[in-house]
Design a protein around this motif. Structure first.
Motif, PDB file in Angstrom:
ATOM      1  N   PHE A 273      -2.918  16.646   2.871  1.00 42.31           N
ATOM      2  CA  PHE A 273      -4.241  17.254   2.755  1.00 42.31           C
ATOM      3  C   PHE A 273      -4.873  17.311   4.152  1.00 42.31           C
ATOM      4  O   PHE A 273      -5.148  16.265   4.746  1.00 42.31           O
ATOM      5  CB  PHE A 273      -5.060  16.355   1.818  1.00 42.31           C
ATOM      6  N   GLY A 274      -5.058  18.521   4.685  1.00 40.90           N
ATOM      7  CA  GLY A 274      -5.511  18.654   6.066  1.00 40.90           C
ATOM      8  C   GLY A 274      -6.939  19.135   6.188  1.00 40.90           C
ATOM      9  O   GLY A 274      -7.206  20.339   6.213  1.00 40.90           O
TER      10      GLY A 274
ATOM     11  N   ILE B 265      -4.032  13.041   9.499  1.00 40.22           N
ATOM     12  CA  ILE B 265      -3.576  13.586   8.214  1.00 40.22           C
ATOM     13  C   ILE B 265      -2.424  12.714   7.690  1.00 40.22           C
ATOM     14  O   ILE B 265      -1.341  12.675   8.288  1.00 40.22           O
ATOM     15  CB  ILE B 265      -3.134  15.065   8.355  1.00 40.22           C
TER      16      ILE B 265
ATOM     17  N   ARG C 176       0.806  -1.220   0.000  1.00 39.79           N
ATOM     18  CA  ARG C 176       0.000   0.000   0.000  1.00 39.79           C
ATOM     19  C   ARG C 176       0.841   1.274   0.000  1.00 39.79           C
ATOM     20  O   ARG C 176       0.413   2.328  -0.484  1.00 39.79           O
ATOM     21  CB  ARG C 176      -0.889  -0.025   1.244  1.00 39.79           C
TER      22      ARG C 176
ATOM     23  N   MET D 259     -24.814   7.384   2.142  1.00 41.78           N
ATOM     24  CA  MET D 259     -25.612   8.594   2.360  1.00 41.78           C
ATOM     25  C   MET D 259     -25.669   9.418   1.062  1.00 41.78           C
ATOM     26  O   MET D 259     -26.733   9.895   0.664  1.00 41.78           O
ATOM     27  CB  MET D 259     -24.910   9.419   3.445  1.00 41.78           C
TER      28      MET D 259
ATOM     29  N   ILE E 147     -12.929   3.505   5.630  1.00 39.72           N
ATOM     30  CA  ILE E 147     -13.078   4.673   6.520  1.00 39.72           C
ATOM     31  C   ILE E 147     -12.557   5.956   5.866  1.00 39.72           C
ATOM     32  O   ILE E 147     -13.248   6.979   5.868  1.00 39.72           O
ATOM     33  CB  ILE E 147     -12.363   4.396   7.869  1.00 39.72           C
ATOM     34  N   GLY E 148     -11.335   5.908   5.319  1.00 43.01           N
ATOM     35  CA  GLY E 148     -10.742   7.122   4.727  1.00 43.01           C
ATOM     36  C   GLY E 148     -11.443   7.538   3.434  1.00 43.01           C
ATOM     37  O   GLY E 148     -12.144   6.740   2.827  1.00 43.01           O
TER      38      GLY E 148
ATOM     39  N   GLY F 193     -15.082  14.754  11.182  1.00 40.23           N
ATOM     40  CA  GLY F 193     -14.584  13.666  10.338  1.00 40.23           C
ATOM     41  C   GLY F 193     -15.515  13.513   9.154  1.00 40.23           C
ATOM     42  O   GLY F 193     -15.416  14.237   8.161  1.00 40.23           O
ATOM     43  N   SER F 194     -16.489  12.600   9.292  1.00 37.09           N
ATOM     44  CA  SER F 194     -17.486  12.436   8.226  1.00 37.09           C
ATOM     45  C   SER F 194     -18.201  13.758   7.964  1.00 37.09           C
ATOM     46  O   SER F 194     -18.469  14.125   6.826  1.00 37.09           O
ATOM     47  CB  SER F 194     -18.527  11.386   8.628  1.00 37.09           C
TER      48      SER F 194
HETATM   49  C1  LIG Z   1      -5.916   5.735   6.476  1.00 41.48           C
HETATM   50  C2  LIG Z   1      -6.586   7.042   6.638  1.00 41.48           C
HETATM   51  C3  LIG Z   1      -6.009   8.164   6.055  1.00 41.48           C
HETATM   52  C4  LIG Z   1      -6.594   9.403   6.214  1.00 41.48           C
HETATM   53  N1  LIG Z   1      -5.984  10.470   5.655  1.00 41.48           N
HETATM   54  C5  LIG Z   1      -6.533  11.689   5.798  1.00 41.48           C
HETATM   55  C6  LIG Z   1      -5.905  12.832   5.235  1.00 41.48           C
HETATM   56  O1  LIG Z   1      -4.840  12.728   4.606  1.00 41.48           O
HETATM   57  N2  LIG Z   1      -6.482  14.037   5.411  1.00 41.48           N
HETATM   58  C7  LIG Z   1      -7.636  14.191   6.095  1.00 41.48           C
HETATM   59  O2  LIG Z   1      -8.117  15.310   6.194  1.00 41.48           O
HETATM   60  N3  LIG Z   1      -8.259  13.124   6.666  1.00 41.48           N
HETATM   61  C8  LIG Z   1      -7.736  11.888   6.549  1.00 41.48           C
HETATM   62  N4  LIG Z   1      -8.341  10.798   7.115  1.00 41.48           N
HETATM   63  C9  LIG Z   1      -9.522  10.989   7.944  1.00 41.48           C
HETATM   64  C10 LIG Z   1     -10.783  10.454   7.321  1.00 41.48           C
HETATM   65  O3  LIG Z   1     -11.201  11.288   6.288  1.00 41.48           O
HETATM   66  C11 LIG Z   1     -11.809  10.297   8.447  1.00 41.48           C
HETATM   67  O4  LIG Z   1     -11.341   9.268   9.308  1.00 41.48           O
HETATM   68  C12 LIG Z   1     -13.187   9.956   7.915  1.00 41.48           C
HETATM   69  O5  LIG Z   1     -13.724  11.047   7.225  1.00 41.48           O
HETATM   70  C13 LIG Z   1     -14.134   9.531   9.022  1.00 41.48           C
HETATM   71  O6  LIG Z   1     -14.126  10.455  10.056  1.00 41.48           O
HETATM   72  P1  LIG Z   1     -13.951   9.970  11.568  1.00 41.48           P
HETATM   73  O7  LIG Z   1     -12.805   9.038  11.612  1.00 41.48           O
HETATM   74  O8  LIG Z   1     -13.916  11.168  12.435  1.00 41.48           O
HETATM   75  O9  LIG Z   1     -15.249   9.127  11.889  1.00 41.48           O
HETATM   76  P2  LIG Z   1     -16.681   9.703  12.317  1.00 41.48           P
HETATM   77  O10 LIG Z   1     -17.110  10.763  11.398  1.00 41.48           O
HETATM   78  O11 LIG Z   1     -16.663   9.998  13.776  1.00 41.48           O
HETATM   79  O12 LIG Z   1     -17.594   8.430  12.080  1.00 41.48           O
HETATM   80  C14 LIG Z   1     -17.535   7.293  12.934  1.00 41.48           C
HETATM   81  C15 LIG Z   1     -18.399   6.204  12.298  1.00 41.48           C
HETATM   82  O13 LIG Z   1     -19.749   6.650  12.202  1.00 41.48           O
HETATM   83  C16 LIG Z   1     -20.175   6.614  10.853  1.00 41.48           C
HETATM   84  N5  LIG Z   1     -21.029   7.777  10.604  1.00 41.48           N
HETATM   85  C17 LIG Z   1     -20.694   9.083  10.728  1.00 41.48           C
HETATM   86  N6  LIG Z   1     -21.751   9.858  10.415  1.00 41.48           N
HETATM   87  C18 LIG Z   1     -22.758   9.024  10.079  1.00 41.48           C
HETATM   88  C19 LIG Z   1     -24.099   9.216   9.651  1.00 41.48           C
HETATM   89  N7  LIG Z   1     -24.592  10.444   9.469  1.00 41.48           N
HETATM   90  N8  LIG Z   1     -24.853   8.131   9.409  1.00 41.48           N
HETATM   91  C20 LIG Z   1     -24.355   6.906   9.584  1.00 41.48           C
HETATM   92  N9  LIG Z   1     -23.093   6.643   9.978  1.00 41.48           N
HETATM   93  C21 LIG Z   1     -22.296   7.697  10.223  1.00 41.48           C
HETATM   94  C22 LIG Z   1     -18.901   6.671  10.022  1.00 41.48           C
HETATM   95  O14 LIG Z   1     -19.103   6.100   8.755  1.00 41.48           O
HETATM   96  C23 LIG Z   1     -17.971   5.853  10.885  1.00 41.48           C
HETATM   97  O15 LIG Z   1     -18.203   4.492  10.654  1.00 41.48           O
HETATM   98  C24 LIG Z   1      -7.779   9.538   6.967  1.00 41.48           C
HETATM   99  C25 LIG Z   1      -8.349   8.404   7.551  1.00 41.48           C
HETATM  100  C26 LIG Z   1      -7.786   7.173   7.386  1.00 41.48           C
HETATM  101  C27 LIG Z   1      -8.428   5.980   8.016  1.00 41.48           C
END
Ligand SMILES: Cc1cc2nc3c(=O)[nH]c(=O)nc-3n(C[C@H](O)[C@H](O)[C@H](O)COP(=O)(O)OP(=O)(O)OC[C@H]3O[C@@H](n4cnc5c(N)ncnc54)[C@H](O)[C@@H]3O)c2cc1C
Length: 381
Positions: free
Chosen positions: A123-124, A157, A81, A372, A362-363, A131-132
């Motif tokens: 990318f930050g 990040i 990867r 959604m 997740i990412g 997150g989501s």
């Molecule tokens: C390997 C990896 C690399 C990454 N690299 C970057 C990067 O370079 N830059 C960056 O900015 N971010 C990065 N991220 C962050 C990534 O974008 C977030 O982890 C992702 O958007 C999910 O946010 P969270 O982890 O806060 O989970 P949360 O948003 O807290 O969600 C937790 C769980 O609840 C679910 N969920 C959330 N909202 C809902 C809803 N409305 N309905 C149903 N289910 C829901 C989610 O799907 C998840 O399963 C990375 C993540 C990973 C794993």
């Protein structure tokens, strides 16, 4: 059943695969032994033009379309990867956003160095409270004389601790938020007030690391704004389309390799006097995996064809990312089951793939977020 994106790309595949087998696989074995990426890895990727593939040729990039980029992602993902991460850091979200939205001065400053791999970009967007729901971000940028002061915290990040520049998405108008109140900034490594406060290892292989970045009255000049003030959310979301296709390609490549490993092991491993490949329960696991992989390819290649033809296919991108990331999870689980205990030993490829591919759900928008978006489009139609 061979499914290819286009005849031209099909012709390119054997040479890429030969390079991966001859040059990257030996490095991958070293990564598995030491947890460290050998310095030659970046040079090997550069030698083939796999860094900066999607950046404009005038800046030393490859000028390739998304489908070609994804073909290479697929093939390098068959090895490890980390090679897809290198491609992303030189051709992914941030470099593409600079190419699309940057001023001439920003392009001159960053693109050639990123295209050669001399500088990596990250990318930050994500924050502890966003997150989501990325639009809920709290990191703020406040106008001051000659520029902006950024305050806040980003986490998860990818590779920020190795990056020369981070594209930081910050709130510039709390009332408008995603509707014109979020702006993108290019913040260089070493800018006073920006600090990497933690680097997390994850379930994945050691070289895949996520950083936390703290901004404490971090001053950036007006020239650090990427695109228009207030357009940052749009820029960030626009970049994710290609990102999701890249993830999908990496999932396809990993699943393809896992299937190959599963078939070989099933032929070789004898239990109760017969190879596993003679057992229907094992055959079905492999048959289901091959079928799902073919489906993933069909969906991904059709979506790529449309994107490269200039069509806007957000739902297709979400469907592809959702299906491919879930498909590779099922394939990894089945193949590990076929390996039995031999698939669980730390450092063997099946075990590594099993851990490395878990991030993909997740990412770049989790499975739930993709569902959604797909559902939202259904109800809108
Ligand atoms: C390997 C990896 C690399 C990454 N690299 C970057 C990067 O370079 N830059 C960056 O900015 N971010 C990065 N991220 C962050 C990534 O974008 C977030 O982890 C992702 O958007 C999910 O946010 P969270 O982890 O806060 O989970 P949360 O948003 O807290 O969600 C937790 C769980 O609840 C679910 N969920 C959330 N909202 C809902 C809803 N409305 N309905 C149903 N289910 C829901 C989610 O799907 C998840 O399963 C990375 C993540 C990973 C794993």
């Amino acid at each position: 059943m061979k499914i290819e994106c286009t005849p031209d790309l099909a012709e390119m595949r054997p040479a890429i695969r030969r390079f991966v087998t001859d040059r990257l696989d030996p490095l991958t074995r070293r990564i598995d032994e030491t947890g460290e990426v050998p310095p030659e890895a970046l040079a090997e990727m550069r030698s083939q033009g796999y860094l900066g593939m999607r950046l404009p040729e005038q800046f030393g990039g490859g000028g390739f379309d998304l489908a070609t980029y994804c073909l290479v992602q697929e093939e390098v993902a068959r090895s490890h990867r980390i090679y897809t991460v290198m491609m992303d850091a030189t051709s992914g979200l941030t470099p593409i956003a600079i190419t699309r939205h940057g001023t001439q001065a920003q392009k001159d400053k960053y693109i050639a160095k990123i295209a050669s791999g001399e500088w990596l970009a990250s990318f930050g967007l994500t924050e502890p409270e966003a997150g989501s729901d990325a639009a809920a971000l709290r990191t703020s940028a406040t106008r001051v004389d000659g520029g902006w002061k950024i305050n806040g915290l980003k986490h998860f990040i990818s590779g920020a601790h190795r990056a020369e520049v981070v594209m930081v998405i910050a709130l510039t108008d709390p009332k408008l938020r995603a509707r014109g109140g979020i702006t993108a900034f290019l913040v260089d490594k070493g800018t006073p007030g920006m600090e990497i406060t933690r680097v997390d290892k994850t379930i994945a292989s050691d070289p895949i690391q996520l950083a936390e970045i703290r901004f404490d009255d971090c001053f950036v000049p007006d020239s650090a704004v990427l695109g228009e003030v207030g357009q940052g959310f749009k820029i960030a979301m626009g970049s994710l389309t290609a990102g999701r296709m890249g993830v999908s390609a990496a999932c396809i490549g990993a699943a393809d390799k896992l299937l190959e490993l599963g078939v070989a092991y099933a032929k070789d491993r004898v239990t109760f006097g017969q190879p596993l490949s003679e057992r229907q329960s094992i055959q079905w696991m492999l048959a289901d995996s091959a079928t799902e992989l073919a489906l993933a390819r069909s969906l991904a290649y059709e979506t790529l064809r449309r994107i490269d033809a200039g069509e806007d296919v957000p739902t297709g991108t979400s469907m592809t990312k959702l299906f491919c990331s879930e498909m590779v999870g099922r394939v990894a689980d089945r193949v590990l089951q076929i390996f039995g205990g031999a698939g669980l030993i730390r450092g063997v490829p099946v075990e590594r793939f099993y851990r490395d591919i878990r991030h993909y759900r997740i990412g770049e928008g989790s499975s739930e977020v993709q569902r959604m978006l797909i559902a939202r489009a259904l109800f809108k139609e």
